[in-house]
Design a protein around this motif. Structure first.
Motif, PDB file in Angstrom:
ATOM      1  N   VAL A  29       0.876  -1.136  -0.057  1.00  0.00           N
ATOM      2  CA  VAL A  29       0.194   0.359   0.111  1.00  0.00           C
ATOM      3  C   VAL A  29       1.223   1.137   0.204  1.00  0.00           C
ATOM      4  CG1 VAL A  29      -2.256  -0.920   1.102  1.00  0.00           C
ATOM      5  CG2 VAL A  29       0.069  -0.118   2.794  1.00  0.00           C
ATOM      6  N   CYS A  30       0.325   1.878  -0.661  1.00  0.00           N
ATOM      7  CA  CYS A  30       0.690   3.700  -0.923  1.00  0.00           C
ATOM      8  C   CYS A  30       1.084   4.293   0.446  1.00  0.00           C
ATOM      9  CB  CYS A  30       0.487   4.418  -1.683  1.00  0.00           C
ATOM     10  SG  CYS A  30       0.381   4.411  -3.639  1.00  0.00           S
ATOM     11  N   SER A  31       0.372   4.325   1.157  1.00  0.00           N
ATOM     12  CA  SER A  31      -0.194   4.916   2.564  1.00  0.00           C
ATOM     13  C   SER A  31       1.588   4.765   4.101  1.00  0.00           C
ATOM     14  CB  SER A  31      -1.025   4.686   3.168  1.00  0.00           C
ATOM     15  OG  SER A  31      -1.843   3.468   3.524  1.00  0.00           O
ATOM     16  N   SER A  32       1.171   3.105   3.293  1.00  0.00           N
ATOM     17  CA  SER A  32       2.962   3.011   4.732  1.00  0.00           C
ATOM     18  C   SER A  32       4.195   2.982   3.883  1.00  0.00           C
ATOM     19  CB  SER A  32       2.480   1.585   5.437  1.00  0.00           C
ATOM     20  OG  SER A  32       2.073   0.552   4.509  1.00  0.00           O
ATOM     21  N   CYS A  33       4.498   2.913   2.815  1.00  0.00           N
ATOM     22  CA  CYS A  33       5.174   2.285   1.903  1.00  0.00           C
ATOM     23  C   CYS A  33       6.669   4.191   2.054  1.00  0.00           C
ATOM     24  CB  CYS A  33       4.919   3.060   0.000  1.00  0.00           C
ATOM     25  SG  CYS A  33       6.250   2.850  -0.706  1.00  0.00           S
ATOM     26  N   HIS A  34       8.243   3.483   2.168  1.00  0.00           N
ATOM     27  CA  HIS A  34       8.758   4.680   2.733  1.00  0.00           C
ATOM     28  C   HIS A  34       9.356   5.135   1.516  1.00  0.00           C
ATOM     29  CE1 HIS A  34      10.852   1.661   0.218  1.00  0.00           C
ATOM     30  NE2 HIS A  34      11.833   1.494   0.321  1.00  0.00           N
ATOM     31  N   LEU A  35       8.760   4.755  -0.156  1.00  0.00           N
ATOM     32  CA  LEU A  35       8.651   5.808  -1.248  1.00  0.00           C
ATOM     33  C   LEU A  35       7.927   6.951  -1.213  1.00  0.00           C
ATOM     34  CD1 LEU A  35      10.285   3.292  -3.293  1.00  0.00           C
ATOM     35  CD2 LEU A  35      11.493   4.606  -2.268  1.00  0.00           C
ATOM     36  N   ARG A  36       6.991   6.298  -0.398  1.00  0.00           N
ATOM     37  CA  ARG A  36       5.728   8.627  -0.591  1.00  0.00           C
ATOM     38  C   ARG A  36       5.917   8.895  -1.072  1.00  0.00           C
ATOM     39  NH1 ARG A  36       5.541   6.698   4.725  1.00  0.00           N
ATOM     40  NH2 ARG A  36       5.024   7.903   6.107  1.00  0.00           N
ATOM     41  N   ASP A  37       7.284   9.769  -0.643  1.00  0.00           N
ATOM     42  CA  ASP A  37       7.326  11.190  -0.582  1.00  0.00           C
ATOM     43  C   ASP A  37       7.873  11.822  -2.043  1.00  0.00           C
ATOM     44  OD1 ASP A  37       6.266  11.482   1.940  1.00  0.00           O
ATOM     45  OD2 ASP A  37       7.319  11.195   2.915  1.00  0.00           O
ATOM     46  N   LEU A  38       8.035  10.122  -2.488  1.00  0.00           N
ATOM     47  CA  LEU A  38       9.430  10.600  -3.790  1.00  0.00           C
ATOM     48  C   LEU A  38       8.367   9.807  -5.288  1.00  0.00           C
ATOM     49  CD1 LEU A  38      12.263   8.455  -3.319  1.00  0.00           C
ATOM     50  CD2 LEU A  38      12.278  11.211  -3.568  1.00  0.00           C
ATOM     51  N   CYS A  39       7.069   9.085  -4.904  1.00  0.00           N
ATOM     52  CA  CYS A  39       6.502   8.192  -5.648  1.00  0.00           C
ATOM     53  C   CYS A  39       5.361   9.079  -5.823  1.00  0.00           C
ATOM     54  CB  CYS A  39       6.615   6.860  -5.399  1.00  0.00           C
ATOM     55  SG  CYS A  39       5.828   5.416  -6.747  1.00  0.00           S
ATOM     56  N   THR A  45      -3.661  14.459   0.179  1.00  0.00           N
ATOM     57  CA  THR A  45      -3.109  13.909   0.922  1.00  0.00           C
ATOM     58  C   THR A  45      -2.993  12.881   1.716  1.00  0.00           C
ATOM     59  OG1 THR A  45      -5.562  13.918   0.667  1.00  0.00           O
ATOM     60  CG2 THR A  45      -4.794  16.571   1.063  1.00  0.00           C
ATOM     61  N   GLY A  46      -2.876  12.565   3.408  1.00  0.00           N
ATOM     62  CA  GLY A  46      -3.049  11.348   3.816  1.00  0.00           C
ATOM     63  C   GLY A  46      -4.544  10.313   3.189  1.00  0.00           C
ATOM     64  N   ASP A  47      -5.732  11.220   3.406  1.00  0.00           N
ATOM     65  CA  ASP A  47      -6.951  10.566   2.551  1.00  0.00           C
ATOM     66  C   ASP A  47      -6.969  10.147   1.472  1.00  0.00           C
ATOM     67  OD1 ASP A  47      -8.001  11.066   4.806  1.00  0.00           O
ATOM     68  OD2 ASP A  47      -9.822  12.485   4.553  1.00  0.00           O
ATOM     69  N   GLU A  48      -6.022  10.897   0.214  1.00  0.00           N
ATOM     70  CA  GLU A  48      -5.652  10.536  -1.316  1.00  0.00           C
ATOM     71  C   GLU A  48      -5.060   9.893  -1.053  1.00  0.00           C
ATOM     72  OE1 GLU A  48      -7.366  15.201  -2.781  1.00  0.00           O
ATOM     73  OE2 GLU A  48      -5.185  14.459  -2.034  1.00  0.00           O
ATOM     74  N   THR A  49      -3.556   9.664  -0.318  1.00  0.00           N
ATOM     75  CA  THR A  49      -2.828   8.364  -0.634  1.00  0.00           C
ATOM     76  C   THR A  49      -3.846   7.445  -0.448  1.00  0.00           C
ATOM     77  OG1 THR A  49      -1.411   9.424   0.047  1.00  0.00           O
ATOM     78  CG2 THR A  49      -1.216   7.405   0.302  1.00  0.00           C
ATOM     79  N   GLU A  50      -4.085   7.105   0.692  1.00  0.00           N
ATOM     80  CA  GLU A  50      -5.061   6.075   1.066  1.00  0.00           C
ATOM     81  C   GLU A  50      -6.306   5.224   0.016  1.00  0.00           C
ATOM     82  OE1 GLU A  50      -7.039   6.336   5.444  1.00  0.00           O
ATOM     83  OE2 GLU A  50      -4.884   6.853   6.028  1.00  0.00           O
ATOM     84  N   SER A  51      -6.439   6.370  -0.718  1.00  0.00           N
ATOM     85  CA  SER A  51      -7.622   6.103  -1.758  1.00  0.00           C
ATOM     86  C   SER A  51      -6.808   5.318  -2.452  1.00  0.00           C
ATOM     87  CB  SER A  51      -8.463   7.099  -2.003  1.00  0.00           C
ATOM     88  OG  SER A  51      -7.260   7.533  -2.786  1.00  0.00           O
ATOM     89  N   LEU A  52      -5.254   5.923  -3.047  1.00  0.00           N
ATOM     90  CA  LEU A  52      -3.897   4.478  -4.027  1.00  0.00           C
ATOM     91  C   LEU A  52      -4.922   3.065  -3.659  1.00  0.00           C
ATOM     92  CD1 LEU A  52      -1.359   7.298  -4.277  1.00  0.00           C
ATOM     93  CD2 LEU A  52      -3.020   5.950  -6.051  1.00  0.00           C
ATOM     94  N   ASP A  53      -4.739   3.274  -1.399  1.00  0.00           N
ATOM     95  CA  ASP A  53      -4.550   1.551  -1.315  1.00  0.00           C
ATOM     96  C   ASP A  53      -5.632   0.928  -2.165  1.00  0.00           C
ATOM     97  OD1 ASP A  53      -2.773   2.654  -0.171  1.00  0.00           O
ATOM     98  OD2 ASP A  53      -2.816   2.958   1.914  1.00  0.00           O
ATOM     99  N   ARG A  54      -6.332   1.577  -2.220  1.00  0.00           N
ATOM    100  CA  ARG A  54      -7.579   0.171  -2.484  1.00  0.00           C
ATOM    101  C   ARG A  54      -6.860  -0.234  -3.950  1.00  0.00           C
ATOM    102  NH1 ARG A  54     -11.401   4.496  -2.117  1.00  0.00           N
ATOM    103  NH2 ARG A  54     -11.385   5.225  -3.632  1.00  0.00           N
ATOM    104  N   LEU A  55      -5.627   0.486  -5.097  1.00  0.00           N
ATOM    105  CA  LEU A  55      -6.008   0.080  -6.608  1.00  0.00           C
ATOM    106  C   LEU A  55      -4.805  -1.335  -5.716  1.00  0.00           C
ATOM    107  CD1 LEU A  55      -4.603   3.353  -7.631  1.00  0.00           C
ATOM    108  CD2 LEU A  55      -6.856   1.927  -8.307  1.00  0.00           C
ATOM    109  N   LYS A  56      -4.433  -1.586  -4.681  1.00  0.00           N
ATOM    110  CA  LYS A  56      -3.897  -2.779  -4.528  1.00  0.00           C
ATOM    111  C   LYS A  56      -2.798  -3.634  -5.734  1.00  0.00           C
ATOM    112  CE  LYS A  56      -8.334  -5.299  -2.462  1.00  0.00           C
ATOM    113  NZ  LYS A  56      -8.912  -3.840  -3.716  1.00  0.00           N
ATOM    114  N   PHE A  57      -1.924  -2.582  -6.250  1.00  0.00           N
ATOM    115  CA  PHE A  57      -0.510  -2.992  -6.884  1.00  0.00           C
ATOM    116  C   PHE A  57       0.149  -4.186  -6.680  1.00  0.00           C
ATOM    117  CE2 PHE A  57      -0.012   1.656  -6.033  1.00  0.00           C
ATOM    118  CZ  PHE A  57      -0.798   2.147  -6.463  1.00  0.00           C
TER     119      PHE A  57
END
Lengths: 258, 258
Positions: A29-39, A45-57
DNA sequence: CGTGGCCTTGAAGAATCTCAAATAATGTGG
DNA sequence: CCACATTATTTGAGATTCTTCAAGGCCACG
């Protein structure tokens, strides 16, 4: 090197179909990824990042030398580099290749496929790597709902355009020393942004690949490295580079004066 | 030349605030534009194109030699060329410029500004021109509502990336003749798509601008033109070009063989 | 310990650039 | 409308940079 894997990974060549069983701690998931500030999430925002999590990469490992996708293949995913280094390249008439970019952790690859639904370049791992495979259809669907994500995506593409602008400038108007200096300084910067030493690093690419990228022959790359060493700007030993005089290197790069 | 203006135009330096008074026949709308199949609406349905009409583009005339926007200026609009030719360029240290593209009717300019909210390059008119100024904020707002428009926008940006890819390839691996041949063939194609003769045209740009774009000196451009003329591939007289042997020119371009 | 891949270095050659001058085209001011 | 200044283009000749070809060294790997 530095495979900062968070959890055991199963190979997922195509989009993940794993429904979340129990409290699977292994999901990417993006929200806990160590690269989230680069990627991708950079600027969300935090909320929006969490919405990315739904994509299940889907997550994939690509061994050194293997290709992630080839020019001409159907475009379905964009890929975020998790670890390792890639090169992008085009195949030229005569079987030779033109390297069009190098990509490291946090960088997105494959956006050139949006234009025609077909990858315009190939991506090859220069070392053992790991990527997130992001289904582009799902991503742009999500973007349609979140104005901010749409903006981030647009910015990423635009940034790619700007990046290539400066590369064109490099290819169009610089000599060998300026080109190599620009290349090394760019590398140094990107490594620094990722927490690595900006002054000492291993090149993941060969002289021939650097040369292709910079529009010069591998012998010229090698000679230019030697010249820099003689000017005491850096130490080179094969793939290992130590920048001694970053200001001097910067001047070599800015030698664009009359 | 060939100012196919549909109606009298009033200068509108900034986004139009003209509320539609009566049945104003002068409004600039996509749905009835003669460039609609080349420009932004390309790929949209009729309905979607009509939704673009709500954006009420400002229309501006730019005289030869004037700049439409400069690198570093705040990014607010993207511009669609209605008539005439532009160049995009970056300013290099030392006051010299690097030309990064030429733009003709139907082509979009300014997308490189999305990345940082600031124009990354400048746009200068090479002849008297006219553009639609499209407010980017409004455009992406509209895109947020129409999945298809969002896709078209993404494609346009991606296409720009692909275009620059091939330019890099050109700059990175071709010699003078191949570069100029590629340039002329590309020009020829684009003119043809716009209903002009693909084999006979006026160059709107100087030798120096061509050279900057192709990464060679103006004298080399001139010599290469002369060489092509001697090879009976084309006739050149200053800015007037007539392609005699398009196959031969194509071969010169494909001379990428070993 | 031999093989192949990658890198370095040298020397000769080719392509392009720089400098220079002549010509043509364009614009300016009187 | 002409003389003059300015700019764009072409062409030549020599200088420079980069490439090509060739040989040798180093290193990893089987």
């Amino acid at each position: 090197m530095s495979f900062a894997t968070i959890a055991p990974i199963t190979l997922q060549p195509l989009p993940s179909r794993t429904r979340e069983l129990a409290v699977a701690p292994l999901k990417t998931v993006c929200s806990s990824c160590h690269l989230r500030d680069l990627c991708l999430p950079c600027g969300l925002t935090g909320d929006e990042t969490e919405s990315l999590d739904r994509l299940k990469f889907g997550r994939r490992k690509i061994a050194a030398g293997q290709t992630l996708y080839r020019a001409g293949a159907r475009f379905e995913f964009v890929y975020a580099v998790r670890s390792g280094t890639f090169k992008s390249s085009l195949l030229l008439a005569g079987g030779r290749e033109q390297v069009s970019g190098f990509h490291m952790a946090g960088e997105l690859m494959g956006l050139d496929g949006v234009a025609n639904g077909v990858h315009a370049s190939s991506a090859t791992a220069l070392e053992d790597t790991e990527v997130c495979a992001i289904h582009y259809g799902n991503l742009s669907e999500l973007a349609a709902q979140s104005g901010n994500l749409q903006m981030v995506l647009a910015r990423l593409m635009s940034r790619e355009i700007v990046r290539e602008h400066s590369l064109m400038m490099l290819l169009g108007s610089m000599n060998a020393e300026e080109r190599l200096a620009a290349f090394l300084l760019n590398l140094s910067q990107r490594l620094k942004a990722r927490g690595y030493s900006p002054s000492e690093f291993h090149l993941r690419m060969s002289r021939a690949e650097i040369g292709s990228y910079l529009g010069m022959k591998l012998e010229t790359v090698s000679r230019t490295f030697s010249a820099f060493q003689q000017q005491r700007l850096l130490d080179v030993d094969k793939k290992h580079v130590r920048i001694i005089d970053i200001d001097g290197l910067t001047r070599a790069f800015e030698a664009r004066v009359h």
